[in-house]
Scaffold this motif. Structure first.
Motif, mmCIF file in Angstrom:
data_model
loop_
_atom_site.group_PDB
_atom_site.id
_atom_site.type_symbol
_atom_site.label_atom_id
_atom_site.label_comp_id
_atom_site.label_asym_id
_atom_site.label_seq_id
_atom_site.Cartn_x
_atom_site.Cartn_y
_atom_site.Cartn_z
ATOM 1 N N GLY A 117 0.814 -1.214 0.000
ATOM 2 C CA GLY A 117 0.000 0.000 0.000
ATOM 3 C C GLY A 117 0.844 1.259 0.000
ATOM 4 O O GLY A 117 0.592 2.202 -0.757
ATOM 5 N N ALA A 172 1.282 4.158 -2.990
ATOM 6 C CA ALA A 172 1.084 5.592 -2.770
ATOM 7 C C ALA A 172 2.298 6.386 -3.226
ATOM 8 O O ALA A 172 2.158 7.437 -3.881
ATOM 9 C CB ALA A 172 0.797 5.853 -1.290
ATOM 10 N N LEU A 178 -4.808 10.223 -1.566
ATOM 11 C CA LEU A 178 -4.361 8.839 -1.647
ATOM 12 C C LEU A 178 -3.181 8.579 -0.718
ATOM 13 O O LEU A 178 -3.152 7.569 0.005
ATOM 14 C CB LEU A 178 -3.978 8.510 -3.091
ATOM 15 N N LEU A 226 -4.177 8.409 2.904
ATOM 16 C CA LEU A 226 -4.901 7.190 3.271
ATOM 17 C C LEU A 226 -4.003 5.945 3.302
ATOM 18 O O LEU A 226 -4.155 5.087 4.177
ATOM 19 C CB LEU A 226 -6.053 6.956 2.286
ATOM 20 N N LEU A 227 -3.080 5.810 2.348
ATOM 21 C CA LEU A 227 -2.364 4.548 2.166
ATOM 22 C C LEU A 227 -0.958 4.497 2.737
ATOM 23 O O LEU A 227 -0.474 3.417 3.078
ATOM 24 C CB LEU A 227 -2.281 4.204 0.671
#
Length: 398
Positions: A20, A24, A190, A193-194
């Motif tokens: 993840g 990102a 993004l 979040l990641l």
């Protein structure tokens, strides 16, 4: 004083564990490179609209790069105790603002100011992302992790620059920069979040008899990095100008850059599967491809078919360069990962800015036909540094 730590940190693991976070960073890198290189594809149109020559418009790349080269190390040192994730988010916000300024600017001076803001963001972004990528995984997986992050840079050439070039050709370069600003804003969300937070290790203190040798190896990697980027961007900054002079239509520049970027991804893949096994041979093969490709571009100019054929070899080699030098620099252990990232970033942008300026001088003086030869000669010097500096560029990792 100890270096700061984010409240929640991730311990290094495998590439799969860090998927993840790597995704990102890859997306953010894609947009960072697209922001940096977009003027290359729309250089003739920007110069015409802003009332400056193509060689003067090329300074938009030079200004950006020299901001990075000047500020990468100082900004990294000044911010070394700040949380890495928050700092990275700040750089993406600055990219967004930079593209908005360029899209709305009415004069060349305002465009240059907007590019300077992006250059400040870039000075920190790649210093952070190189170190961040290495911290997300165990040392044994550094090469693959950085190759995946660097795939975002290759994708910037594959999709970002060509598509934004095509968009700029169709509806105007201002629309291309505005669209890129929206994409950077989406990337901000993004990454928030990641991307996990990472632990920032304190700088080494006390006597270390091996530190001087490690720093010497890092200096050799940085020198070779600067030379290779200098040669590459002597040509690449003016690739659209060269292709147009060879008879390619303005509408064809975007698709050609798209294909060349796709070939660059093949080079990135090659680096990803070789850097954790035979990094020295991998880099030398890539540099040989660039030298031969640029030389062939010079010999075939202005024959468009011959130039397109020669550019295949050049593009594949270029795709392997960034992750190769990043990995080599991290493995020297000549400084903290953040400072190493800053040095790689700064020296690459010395090459990018110097290449843009040198290519412009050659363009205005000797002429277009000599630009690829000049680039090939400089990359060859960088390859010789790699060949001779065996301890800085070992045959096997570690």
């Amino acid at each position: 004083m100890e270096a700061s730590r984010d409240a929640t940190t991730r311990r290094p693991g495998t590439v799969r564990d860090a998927a993840g976070g790597i995704l990102a960073l890859t997306v953010a890198t894609f947009l960072a490179v697209t922001t940096e290189m977009l003027p290359v594809g729309v250089l003739p149109a920007m110069g015409e609209k802003l009332g400056v020559s193509e060689s003067i418009a090329g300074l938009l790349v030079t200004v950006y790069a020299f901001m990075v080269a000047t500020l990468a190390v100082p900004l990294t040192l000044w911010t070394r105790r700040l949380p890495r994730k928050g700092l990275l988010l700040g750089t993406i916000a600055a990219y967004t603002a930079s593209n908005v300024v360029v899209a709305l600017a009415s004069t060349f001076a305002v465009v240059a100011a907007g590019r300077a803001l992006g250059g400040i963001a870039h000075a920190l972004f790649f210093s952070l992302s190189i170190a961040y990528g290495s911290r997300l995984v165990h040392a044994a997986h550094t090469g693959r992790a950085l190759a995946l992050v660097t795939a975002g840079a290759s994708a910037g050439f594959v999709l970002g620059v060509p598509l934004s070039t095509s968009l700029g050709t169709a509806v105007g370069w201002r629309v291309a920069f505005a669209t890129l600003a929206l994409a950077c804003a989406a990337a901000l969300l993004l990454v928030w979040l990641l991307l996990p937070s990472v632990e920032v290790e304190p700088a080494a203190v006390g006597a270390d008899p091996e530190r001087r040798e490690r720093r010497g190896r890092l200096a050799m990697v940085s020198t070779a990095n600067a030379l290779v980027y200098l040669g590459q961007y002597t040509f690449y900054t003016y690739v659209a100008v060269v292709l147009l002079a060879a008879g390619l239509s303005a509408s064809g520049v975007g698709p050609v850059l798209l294909v060349l970027g796709g070939l660059g991804l093949a080079g990135t893949w090659f680096a990803g599967v070789t850097l954790d096994r035979r990094p020295r041979a991998s880099l030398l093969v890539a540099l040989a491809a660039i030298v031969l490709g640029l030389a062939a571009l010079g010999f075939t100019f202005p024959n468009l078919v011959g130039m397109l054929a020669a550019s295949v070899l050049w593009a594949v080699g270029v795709g392997a360069v960034a992750s190769s030098f990043q990995t080599a620099a991290i493995r020297t252990r000549g400084a903290t990962p953040d400072v190493i990232g800053a040095l790689v970033n700064a020296t690459a942008n010395v090459g990018i800015g110097g290449g843009a300026a040198l290519g412009g001088a050659v363009l205005a003086g000797a002429g277009l036909g000599w630009v690829p030869f000049c680039g090939a000669a400089l990359v060859l010097v960088g390859a010789l540094v790699v060949l001779l500096a065996r301890r800085a560029f070992p045959s096997m990792p570690g």
